[in-house]
Design an enzyme around this catalytic site. Sequence first.
Site, short mmCIF file in Angstrom:
data_model
loop_
_atom_site.label_atom_id
_atom_site.label_comp_id
_atom_site.label_asym_id
_atom_site.label_seq_id
_atom_site.Cartn_x
_atom_site.Cartn_y
_atom_site.Cartn_z
N ASP A 16 0.86 -1.19 0.00
CA ASP A 16 0.00 0.00 0.00
C ASP A 16 0.89 1.24 0.00
O ASP A 16 2.07 1.18 0.36
CB ASP A 16 -0.92 0.02 1.23
N SER A 17 0.30 2.38 -0.35
CA SER A 17 1.05 3.62 -0.31
C SER A 17 1.48 3.96 1.12
O SER A 17 2.43 4.70 1.32
CB SER A 17 0.19 4.76 -0.86
N GLY A 49 -3.16 9.21 -3.94
CA GLY A 49 -4.46 9.60 -4.50
C GLY A 49 -4.44 10.76 -5.48
O GLY A 49 -5.06 10.69 -6.54
N CYS A 79 -4.32 -1.45 -2.16
CA CYS A 79 -4.47 -0.01 -2.39
C CYS A 79 -5.35 0.16 -3.62
O CYS A 79 -5.02 -0.38 -4.69
CB CYS A 79 -3.09 0.59 -2.61
N THR A 81 -6.00 2.97 -5.26
CA THR A 81 -5.40 3.89 -6.22
C THR A 81 -4.41 3.13 -7.11
O THR A 81 -4.42 3.28 -8.33
CB THR A 81 -4.71 5.05 -5.47
N GLU A 164 -2.47 9.27 7.49
CA GLU A 164 -1.00 9.27 7.38
C GLU A 164 -0.36 10.27 8.36
O GLU A 164 0.74 10.04 8.84
CB GLU A 164 -0.56 9.60 5.95
N CYS A 198 -11.14 2.84 -0.34
CA CYS A 198 -9.74 3.18 -0.07
C CYS A 198 -9.39 2.41 1.19
O CYS A 198 -10.13 2.46 2.18
CB CYS A 198 -9.59 4.68 0.16
N THR A 199 -8.27 1.72 1.15
CA THR A 199 -7.96 0.83 2.28
C THR A 199 -7.59 1.60 3.55
O THR A 199 -7.53 1.03 4.63
CB THR A 199 -6.83 -0.14 1.89
N HIS A 200 -7.34 2.90 3.41
CA HIS A 200 -7.10 3.72 4.61
C HIS A 200 -8.40 3.98 5.40
O HIS A 200 -8.35 4.25 6.60
CB HIS A 200 -6.54 5.08 4.22
N1 DGL Z 1 -4.91 3.05 0.61
C1 DGL Z 1 -4.86 3.72 -0.66
C2 DGL Z 1 -6.13 3.38 -1.48
O1 DGL Z 1 -6.77 2.37 -1.19
C3 DGL Z 1 -4.64 5.18 -0.42
C4 DGL Z 1 -4.13 5.84 -1.61
C5 DGL Z 1 -3.36 7.09 -1.32
O2 DGL Z 1 -2.19 6.97 -0.94
O3 DGL Z 1 -3.89 8.17 -1.56
O4 DGL Z 1 -6.48 4.06 -2.42
#
Ligand code: DGL
Length: 280
Positions: A16-17, A49, A79, A81, A164, A198-200
């Site tokens: 993930d990012s 994103g 992720c 994105t 983040e 979004c996984t966040h």
């Molecule tokens: N967890 C990422 C997703 O599912 C976040 C992307 C981001 O870094 O903006 O899109």
Amino acid sequence: MTHASDNAAGSIGIFDSGYGGLTILRQIRQYLPEYDYIYLGDNARAPYGPRSFEVVYAYTLQAVEALYRRGCNLVILACNTASAKALRTIQENDLPRWGGAKRVLGVIRPTVEALGDITRTRHVGLLATPGTVGSRSYELELQKLYGDIRLTSVACPMWVALVEYGEFDSPGADYFIRKRIETVMRKDPEVDTLILGCTHFPLLMEKITKYTPPGVRLVPQGEYVARSLAAYLGRHAQMRARCTTGGTCRFLTTESAETFRRTASIFLHKQVKEVEKIEL
Ligand code: DGL
């Protein structure tokens, strides 16, 4: 550069990012605790994103290849994105360079598959990053599977940053979370299902739940991705044999190892010990 001779079994890579993929990792480890995992968060360059296709693709490819070099044969882009902007191109253009022995999977398809049984009104809302919304990947997958579901997408540019930068619990977060949920419901009051695309976002669950109208079901992705991975490994005995089963998990980050260790421990509700800082 081919790596056809590299047939050794290895860990499953989860990318993930930043911290969001931990919500997927947690569920995957619940469903499939026997495998070894390497989690990689590109925290130094999150969020992805707002970035262009070219940049998300380049960053994601670097991360996937870093996991392959560490022995992973199967990588999950945890992720949206990256799944929206890089998955297809990596599968088509880059995997052949690895001798056909490596695989990469995303999180959008398993989420869309689950929707058919969840929504009753067939009106679904999507909350995601600007990159995911702009890619229209959810619309495209939905058209393939359920032509009768109407999707209303709203980009939530601040939400990943709240996670983040450690503001997930602050009073300021309420403003941004409430605003976007109200926008979806105003655009389509018949929405009965909200995809947290979004996984966040599950890391903001308390506040998201607070502002979601009663009767609207929230769909975080972890469970569906985990089930889909279990089914994939069930169908692909060869790949299963190439995933080691020691029950371990290593963590890699492109930012400070100590910051990652502390924050990831909060999100996973348990002490994260081994964290290594790497360069991509
Ligand atoms: N967890 C990422 C997703 O599912 C976040 C992307 C981001 O870094 O903006 O899109």
